[in-house]
Structures are given as C-alpha cells and as structure tokens.
Design a protein around this motif. Sequence first.
Motif, PDB file in Angstrom:
ATOM      1  N   ALA A   1       5.167  -4.268 108.677  1.00  0.00           N
ATOM      2  CA  ALA A   1       6.165  -3.609 108.138  1.00  0.00           C
ATOM      3  C   ALA A   1       6.308  -3.793 106.777  1.00  0.00           C
ATOM      4  O   ALA A   1       6.697  -2.832 105.922  1.00  0.00           O
ATOM      5  CB  ALA A   1       7.499  -4.041 108.736  1.00  0.00           C
ATOM      6  N   MET A   2       6.072  -4.969 106.069  1.00  0.00           N
ATOM      7  CA  MET A   2       5.925  -5.332 104.672  1.00  0.00           C
ATOM      8  C   MET A   2       4.946  -4.541 104.100  1.00  0.00           C
ATOM      9  O   MET A   2       5.093  -3.883 102.972  1.00  0.00           O
ATOM     10  CB  MET A   2       5.674  -6.623 104.618  1.00  0.00           C
ATOM     11  N   GLU A   3       3.810  -4.661 104.736  1.00  0.00           N
ATOM     12  CA  GLU A   3       2.752  -3.816 104.058  1.00  0.00           C
ATOM     13  C   GLU A   3       2.731  -2.302 104.039  1.00  0.00           C
ATOM     14  O   GLU A   3       2.484  -1.609 102.962  1.00  0.00           O
ATOM     15  CB  GLU A   3       1.323  -4.229 104.833  1.00  0.00           C
ATOM     16  N   ALA A   4       3.349  -1.814 105.054  1.00  0.00           N
ATOM     17  CA  ALA A   4       3.753  -0.324 104.926  1.00  0.00           C
ATOM     18  C   ALA A   4       4.576   0.361 104.036  1.00  0.00           C
ATOM     19  O   ALA A   4       4.761   1.333 103.769  1.00  0.00           O
ATOM     20  CB  ALA A   4       4.369   0.145 106.385  1.00  0.00           C
TER      21      ALA A   4
ATOM     22  N   ASP B   1      -7.388  -2.264  96.767  1.00  0.00           N
ATOM     23  CA  ASP B   1      -7.319  -0.766  98.059  1.00  0.00           C
ATOM     24  C   ASP B   1      -6.071  -0.898  98.888  1.00  0.00           C
ATOM     25  O   ASP B   1      -5.293  -1.899  98.741  1.00  0.00           O
ATOM     26  CB  ASP B   1      -8.471  -1.192  98.925  1.00  0.00           C
ATOM     27  N   TYR B   2      -5.750  -0.157  99.663  1.00  0.00           N
ATOM     28  CA  TYR B   2      -4.622  -0.027 100.653  1.00  0.00           C
ATOM     29  C   TYR B   2      -4.785  -1.254 101.551  1.00  0.00           C
ATOM     30  O   TYR B   2      -5.889  -1.756 102.064  1.00  0.00           O
ATOM     31  CB  TYR B   2      -4.585   1.150 101.413  1.00  0.00           C
ATOM     32  N   PRO B   3      -3.675  -1.846 102.254  1.00  0.00           N
ATOM     33  CA  PRO B   3      -3.677  -2.787 103.192  1.00  0.00           C
ATOM     34  C   PRO B   3      -4.426  -2.416 104.332  1.00  0.00           C
ATOM     35  O   PRO B   3      -4.545  -1.172 104.690  1.00  0.00           O
ATOM     36  CB  PRO B   3      -2.266  -2.939 103.434  1.00  0.00           C
ATOM     37  N   GLU B   4      -5.222  -3.271 104.987  1.00  0.00           N
ATOM     38  CA  GLU B   4      -6.029  -3.013 105.959  1.00  0.00           C
ATOM     39  C   GLU B   4      -5.060  -2.402 107.262  1.00  0.00           C
ATOM     40  O   GLU B   4      -5.748  -1.549 108.014  1.00  0.00           O
ATOM     41  CB  GLU B   4      -6.647  -4.132 106.696  1.00  0.00           C
ATOM     42  N   SER B   5      -3.930  -2.910 107.495  1.00  0.00           N
ATOM     43  CA  SER B   5      -3.017  -2.417 108.623  1.00  0.00           C
ATOM     44  C   SER B   5      -2.673  -1.112 108.390  1.00  0.00           C
ATOM     45  O   SER B   5      -2.587  -0.153 109.431  1.00  0.00           O
ATOM     46  CB  SER B   5      -1.791  -3.263 108.623  1.00  0.00           C
TER      47      SER B   5
ATOM     48  N   LYS C   1      -4.200   1.281 106.619  1.00  0.00           N
ATOM     49  CA  LYS C   1      -5.569   2.126 106.651  1.00  0.00           C
ATOM     50  C   LYS C   1      -5.689   2.380 108.209  1.00  0.00           C
ATOM     51  O   LYS C   1      -6.355   3.391 108.684  1.00  0.00           O
ATOM     52  CB  LYS C   1      -6.663   1.608 105.848  1.00  0.00           C
ATOM     53  N   ALA C   2      -5.730   1.262 109.147  1.00  0.00           N
ATOM     54  CA  ALA C   2      -6.095   1.263 110.442  1.00  0.00           C
ATOM     55  C   ALA C   2      -4.992   2.275 111.304  1.00  0.00           C
ATOM     56  O   ALA C   2      -5.422   2.974 112.178  1.00  0.00           O
ATOM     57  CB  ALA C   2      -5.939  -0.147 111.117  1.00  0.00           C
ATOM     58  N   SER C   3      -3.915   2.163 110.721  1.00  0.00           N
ATOM     59  CA  SER C   3      -2.728   2.976 111.596  1.00  0.00           C
ATOM     60  C   SER C   3      -2.609   4.345 110.992  1.00  0.00           C
ATOM     61  O   SER C   3      -2.068   5.096 111.926  1.00  0.00           O
ATOM     62  CB  SER C   3      -1.365   2.253 111.447  1.00  0.00           C
TER      63      SER C   3
ATOM     64  N   ARG D   1      -5.359   6.107 110.025  1.00  0.00           N
ATOM     65  CA  ARG D   1      -7.087   6.335 109.675  1.00  0.00           C
ATOM     66  C   ARG D   1      -7.224   7.971 109.856  1.00  0.00           C
ATOM     67  O   ARG D   1      -6.645   8.526 110.859  1.00  0.00           O
ATOM     68  CB  ARG D   1      -7.849   5.584 110.482  1.00  0.00           C
ATOM     69  N   GLY D   2      -8.047   8.436 108.890  1.00  0.00           N
ATOM     70  CA  GLY D   2      -8.217  10.034 108.709  1.00  0.00           C
ATOM     71  C   GLY D   2      -7.075  10.668 107.933  1.00  0.00           C
ATOM     72  O   GLY D   2      -7.105  11.778 107.760  1.00  0.00           O
ATOM     73  N   VAL D   3      -5.852  10.044 107.580  1.00  0.00           N
ATOM     74  CA  VAL D   3      -4.866  10.639 106.961  1.00  0.00           C
ATOM     75  C   VAL D   3      -4.738  10.143 105.679  1.00  0.00           C
ATOM     76  O   VAL D   3      -4.455  10.784 104.590  1.00  0.00           O
ATOM     77  CB  VAL D   3      -3.524  10.586 107.616  1.00  0.00           C
ATOM     78  N   ILE D   4      -4.727   8.815 105.382  1.00  0.00           N
ATOM     79  CA  ILE D   4      -4.776   8.046 104.128  1.00  0.00           C
ATOM     80  C   ILE D   4      -6.020   8.484 103.444  1.00  0.00           C
ATOM     81  O   ILE D   4      -7.214   8.280 103.896  1.00  0.00           O
ATOM     82  CB  ILE D   4      -4.462   6.514 104.306  1.00  0.00           C
ATOM     83  N   PRO D   5      -5.833   8.778 102.061  1.00  0.00           N
ATOM     84  CA  PRO D   5      -7.139   8.973 101.328  1.00  0.00           C
ATOM     85  C   PRO D   5      -7.835   7.415 100.974  1.00  0.00           C
ATOM     86  O   PRO D   5      -7.202   6.471 101.097  1.00  0.00           O
ATOM     87  CB  PRO D   5      -6.483   9.374  99.936  1.00  0.00           C
ATOM     88  N   GLU D   6      -9.100   7.515 100.410  1.00  0.00           N
ATOM     89  CA  GLU D   6      -9.896   6.463 100.368  1.00  0.00           C
ATOM     90  C   GLU D   6     -10.125   6.178  98.832  1.00  0.00           C
ATOM     91  O   GLU D   6     -10.303   7.141  98.228  1.00  0.00           O
ATOM     92  CB  GLU D   6     -11.129   6.366 101.153  1.00  0.00           C
TER      93      GLU D   6
END
Length: 1005
Positions: free
Chosen positions: A297-300, A314-318, A320-322, A324-329
């Motif tokens: 929740a804090m990382e989001a 880079d973005y937090p791993e959590s 990117k995992a939640s 995936r395919g939507v957030i740019p890299e």
Amino acid sequence: LCASLSLSLATSFWWLTMFVVWSVCVSLVLILWGTSEKVQGKASKLWLQPLNETFLQTGELPSGFLWGVGSAAFPTEGSWDADGKGESVWDRFTRHTDPSSNSYIQWEEDLESVRYLGVNFYAFSLSWTRIFPDGNAKAHPNPAGVQHYRRLIGKLKELQVEPVVTLFHWDLPQVLQERFGGWLNRSTADVFADYAAFCFRTFGAEVRYWITMHNPFLLAVQGYGTGAHAPGETGDPADPFIAAHNLLRAHAKAWHLYDKHFRRHQHGNVSITLGSHWVEPLHGQATPTNLELCQKAMEAVIGWFAEPIYGSGDYPESLKASHRGVIPEFSAQERLWIKGTADFFSLAFGPEMLRVGQGLARFGQTVKLDLRSVLVWVQQTYSDPQLLLAESSWFSDASVGVQDTKAIYLMKRFIMQVMQAVSVDGVRVFGYTAWTLLDGFEWNHGYSIRRGLFYIDFSEPERRRLPKTSAHFYRRLVRDNGFPAENTPHIEGRFPCDFQFGVSESVHLRPFSPQFTDPQLYRWNLSGDGTLSPVMGILLHTRPVQCTDFLFIQRHLFLLGVTGSAHYRFALDWTQLSPGGDPEKVRFYRCVLMELQRRGIRPVVTLYHPSYRSPSLGLPEALHADGGWRNASAVEAFVSYAAFCFHKFGEFVSTWITVNEPNRLTEAYTEDRKTVVRNLLLAHAKAWRIYDERFRQKQGGAVSLAIHADWVEPANPFLESHKSAQQQFLAFEVGRFLDPLIESHKSGRGNGFSKAERAELKGALDFIALNHFTTRLVAPWENVKPQKPEHGCALMTDITWPASHLRQALVPWGLRKMLGWVRDRYGDRLPIIVMATGVDDQAVHDDQLRQSYIRSYLQEALKARELDGVNLRGFYIWKLQDHHDLQFGLFSSAAHHSQPKASISLYRDIISHRGFPSAADLRPLTCRDADNGTSCELCTRIAENKPLLFFSVCVSISASMLCVLVIISVVRKRRRKRRRTFWKDCCLKHRKTCRNKVEFSSFLS
C-alpha cells in the motif's frame, strides 16, 4: 529370508517417509523465512516493532529549523485571463471559476500576511500559463507574468523570507493538453524542461529551493484515472501509469538541467514533492501477509515515485508485479539517469492523500493520520535523506470563520509528530510548511472547504485577509520554535512528614466469614468425587465471629502494606450498615479498622460512595424506590446512618468523607438535578454538624466531601468566549458544591436554601478533598443538538496529549492548575487533599504509563506546594487492586493472582524518600507519627537501624546466657571439688574410727 526382506523394506520406507516430511518442513520454513526477509527488507519494522511510545509534549526543534507557509497559483491567484495569461486545464475544468483570493492583484497583502506569521520561507507555485500562455517556453514570455513573479520574489527577499518555488502545481497549459494529450505524451516532458530552464535562468539568482512539481501521484491518479482532477481523463487503465512515467521523466530532465547549467552559479537545491498516506495492518495483526499488504500500500502511493528517484531507479517490484503489462518500463540507462535526481526529500501529507489512500487500503487496512510513521518509513526506506515537509494541514468546513479551533489541534498534532520524529527517531526534517496561507478555491472541492490560515469572505470585493486563530497559533509556534515547556521543569524537594501518601479505593469491603459459622458436620469424598457431604441430623456448636475469621482482611491489607502507604481510603456499604443492621457486618468493619491500626495505617472512610453499577446507586433499596436523592427523606436517612458510623467506628477513624463525587452523582438523575444537589449538600452539612457537636471532642477527626475536580483549558486560547467558558465550567463543576460550604454569601444562589439552611451549610468543611484524574478542553456550547448540558459548555480533548486505553489524557500540569484555582478561589485556610488520582494501564507488570503518571503528577503536586504556596496535605493513588480487567490497580485482580505491577516500586520509593530529594541526599526520610509533633535524633537513628538493633539485642542476650551458663558450670565444678577434698580428708582422719564406707557416711550425716 522373507521376513528379513520385509523388515528391511519397511525400515527403508519409514526412512524415506521421514526424509520427505523433513524436506517439506524445511521448505516451508525457508518459504516463511524468505517471506519474512522480503517484508523486513522493506522497512516493515515499523509494523513489526511500533515506534517507541513517547510522552514528549514539549520541546523545541533544532536551531536553524525552517518554518514556512505555502500556497498554489490556481486556487489563490484568480485573474485567469488578465494581462495576457493563457488558459490552463484547471481553468477549463472549472469553467473559469471566480471569485478567488485575488492574489495576483493583492499579492502585497499576501506578503503582509506572511510577515505577520514570522516564517522563514514562503512556498508558492508559478502559473505556467501566466508566463507562457500557450506553454511554449521557446516563444516570447508574457512580460506581465514575469514581472509579477520578479516583484513577488524581490519583496520576499526584502522581508528576509526565503522563496521556495514550485514550477508546476497541476495547472498545465490547456494548449498542451489539446496538442499533445497532456502528460500522456512524452513530448510534454520536453516542453516542461524548456519551461524549467527559463525559470531557473530568470529567477534562479534569488531562489535557493526549487520544487519541480507538486504531488504527481494525485495528478496521475485523479487527473488521468478517476477524472476527479483536471484534465478529467477517465480512459484506459494504463493512462495513470503513462502520465506518471512522463512526469518522472520531466522532473529528471529539469533536475539534470539545473545540475548541469545552473547549480554551479546559483547554489540552489531541486526536488519533487511526493504525497503519502499511512496504513496499519488489519486489526493490528503483524502477520507476514498483513505486513506485505501494508508495504504494498505504501509502495503503490509514495513508493511509485520515490523508488525511481531515491531508491533503485525503477518502480517498486510489487507495483510492477501487480500491474504487469500496464506500467511502462525504464531502460537500464533511464534507471541510472533518474536515480538520485533530488537534493532533498520533499513530502506532502494532507487530507486529499488520505482520501485516496482509503480507496487503496485493501483487506481491512486502516488509514491513519500518522505523519511520524511516514517520516520514519521514508528515513528507513531511502537511506535517511534530508526532508522538507512541503505540505501539512487539514481542512475546515466552509461555514467555519476565523474561529477554527479544530484546525489548531490538527496542526498541533502534525507538528508534534514532526518533533517526535526529529527528537526521538532521528529523522532529518529541516523544514515545515503550513498549508495554506489563504482560503481559496480548493481544486475539485471548490469553496466547500477551507484550508487557509487567513480567512477571506468571498462575498466581499475587498477580499480582506483576516487571521484565523490557527494563524495566531502558528505565529506563536514559529516564534517559540516548537512547544517550550510552560511549567517549571523538574524540581527537587521533599514533602513534610505530615503529608499523607495513600491509596484510595471505591471497593466496599464486603463481610465474608466462612470459618466457624457453619454448624453442619461434613464427610469428605463419601462418593469418591472429592466433595463434602453433610451428615444429616448432627449439628455442632458454633462460636461468635472473630477478626481472624475474615481471611480477606489479612490478604487485602498485606497488599496495601507492600505499597508503603501509611493511609488507606475505602468505602462503607450503606446498604449493609443501616442502623439496626447485621452485627456481623459491623464487626467486620471494626476488624478492618483494628487491623489497619495494628499495622500503623490510618484509615480514611467514605460513608457513601455511589455505585453506578448498582440500580439503586448504592442507596438502600427503600430510599431509592422513594426517589433517592430527589426526596428529602434521603437527607435524614443519611444523617442517621452517618451518626451510626461515627458512633461504631469513630474511635479508629481520623478522617471521614461523607459523599464521594456528588457532582458526578447528580448526572445519574435525569430530572430534578437542582434538588439532588440541594439534598446532597444538606446531607453532608447535617452529618458534619452531628460529628462536630457529638463526636469531635472525643474522636478528634475531620470531615469533608470529595469533589471530582478535573481541570479544563480553553479549547481556543485566543478567544475570550472560550476563557469565559472555562470559568463557567469550573464554577459549575466545583464551585456549586464548595461555594455554599466555604463562601456563605454565594450559598443560596439557585439552590433554594433557607436562611437557617445557609447557616447550617456555612463552614461545614474541615478540609477540601479533590478527586483529579485528567484535563480536558472546554468551549462554549454552539450545537443545536443534542440537548445543551447544564453547564452550557462543550468538552473535548487535545488529540496530541498522550492518552490511556480508556482515552484518559495525561496532563500533569492540569493538577497544579486545578490546585491553584482552588487556592485562589477559597484561600489558604482549609488544607487540600487529593483523595484520588490515577490512570488505567493495560500492562500486566511493566506499567510504564502509570509510572509516568505517578511520577509527573507528584512532581506537579510538589510544585504546587513549594512554588505556588498551595496548602496541599495529601496525595492518594487510585487504586489498590483491579477488579477484573487490567485497569487502575497497583495489583492485578485476584483472578490474575494479585500480581504486583512495577508502579508499586516507584510509588514506594517516592514515599520512602518523601518526594524527590537531590542526588546528594538520597537517604530515605523516616518520620515519627505526625501527631507527636516532635522527633528526636536517637529515635530517628533507632528507626533507621532496626535490623542492626535487633541483631545486637540477639547477640547481647546470647552472650549473657552464655556467661550465666559458664558461671553456673564453674560454681558447680568448684562445689564438687570441695566435696571430694572433704571426703578424702575425712577418710584420712577418721579411717580408724570408721570401719567401712557405710559407717563413714553415717558419720558424715
């Protein structure tokens, strides 16, 4: 052979099974360990190990701490199309809303408001479209806009106020939104970089702190997700992530531009303001799953933008995992390029972040107003950066004018949390920004809320800036650099020998005598079940009850002795001691009093302690059924009961309390409260007169009634109406009971006393007994509903005060103020005794809260005596033992084995030293009985060396007995020797005469 083979296979199979089970167990342990490591590696210690609880309520911020105030261009400037200004997305979104605070025209009045506050810096944002109407920084700027901000910055420098300039606070040029699609297009980041370069070049010589953009999270989510903010896009779910990606790129471009081209000459600092909320686990359960959810929740929210800049790039791993395919890299090169693009951490913590955070809190997480935890989370997650709080405040309803009392305490709460984070947790906060300077158009909330320190009536064309009470509060805070202690710091000193250290209880010590009163004969285990079975037809002779039969007395008073208290207050049970009642009940209380006397403990006896758990309020049933204290018959019944008690127990009791907390008792009656007050006062006065006339000369005791006396502070110290409410409440709560007894000229007001009754009330008090527990805030009653209370005041609490589980605030200085108020109102003639004070604490043993309470409240009691001259004679802790749950008791309940708590040791130590002696004189102070009036050095030495004296007496007695034995032994030996010598001489002399021994013996005789 077959048998051997079968045994071998079975053994192998068993070992294989055990190996598989072992492998699975190890795997599970490793998985759990890995999860724990994963969570703990992300600053989740804040949920595993909550921050150190601190009672820090006063203190100053470090020298050089920066105090500021902030505002944004769109909500305050107005003049949306004046002097060549272009249209922004917020102008279009709100359809060019006016009126506004008109700061573009009245900017000098704004700076006068800034000067009034006395702050170190003023944070404001530039209007992009006022400088470049179409957003294109490569075109010619708007001279009027550039001149406006030059004047503003120049005037701030004249006032010695540092400008903190935000380049972009959400008001994107509408042209860029239409041409590129706003922040969904990478090109917008390039245009922003050109705009930033122009601002650095034009204003940078006078600006030391730059903010590239304010809270991009809200812009991305609300502007390109929910549509609540301009530009109001609600399209593809990927849009918020694309917008955030381009906002980060724009910030990084601006930072690199400044770092490369301007830092060397301007020596400024550049950052980005990131918003955050705070969440707590479901039901406070710090399980690995709950911890991971909180971290996510804090990382989001804050981690979405902070991790690329302050963390890994880079973005937090959590995240990117939640998504995936939507957030740019980011490419590897971009990660290196974005990482570290901030010279300090700039944080926003306000109501809008908490509203959005509540929508993101999944699985029962709780969103809290805990700024301190956010600051520590940033410290632990991002390597302890220097931190500026760029936005911190709450809001008021639009109807609230200049009297914004609640806003004061919310601001105080946030600043107190900052002070605790700095002082206790070591967070490197270097500045605080109160948000906002003026009331204005609050974005998507419009004019429905207000956040300014200065009030503006938007119906007036003059738009006068009127300071709210929160502005006065913040001004004082800036002047003092925090919350300096108003009271005298810790003092050293001792209470006198006649000062009463005691323990107070409401418990009615109920008679219970199981021994020797049952005439029945029993057989044990007759049926094999271990029970007692009565033998029918046989009755034994019983004897009268004796004190030793009451096992409760010894157990209870043993606990009291452990505390070291020399005084004990308890209550009698009126329902059991009515005149003509059971003699066994009388015997029980006499046994209690005799045992207290034997132990050298002085009793303070309360005749009537109302029991709110009882339907009859502790009255005899017949009295309660007849209307209780609304009926005058209760007065006469109480007087008879009091006389009975004085007669039966007075020889053991030197201090009596007639009624405990009559001001609380009246609240139990929904009607005829004035009659209840009148009857309670008359009952006390008549009982006092009876004691004075019939018992005082022989028994020599003192009689009073105990008033509940919590202190109240004006909720808003800047309003005279709140100060008047304070005096009104105290006069109602305390004065209506004490005035008739002490100040006879006020006794008849409002209670209907006759002249004879006023004479009876006058002087019917030997000392003033107060029960004090906490301090509250008071304000005039302004609500239509619910019904206005009798005292006509509204009560509240300061949310920054430390509080117990039952929400009792710990405010030690309130006791000193209460004692001072009583002294000022009634003079010094009557001594004052604090008959009950304490706090609930949920700790099983180490009750830190109660220890702090006892230590600090006794300190204030000592200050009241030594510094203020209050005639304070006693201090009683509430109470000896819990009944059921862990609450006020110094001991846990009998169900919890009567375990002592750590506060007992503290209280006993204070009693043994009679207060707080200096470090050079820590020896316990032993006092003789106060009644003797004098003491001698020999008595003191004997009392201090009792063990040594006892040992010496034992040695002396032993030595004396040994000497006597030695003497007796020597004498007996000499006598035997003489006899033997005499016999020998006789034998030699008379041998011829005596033919044998028999004849010789006859001769001797």
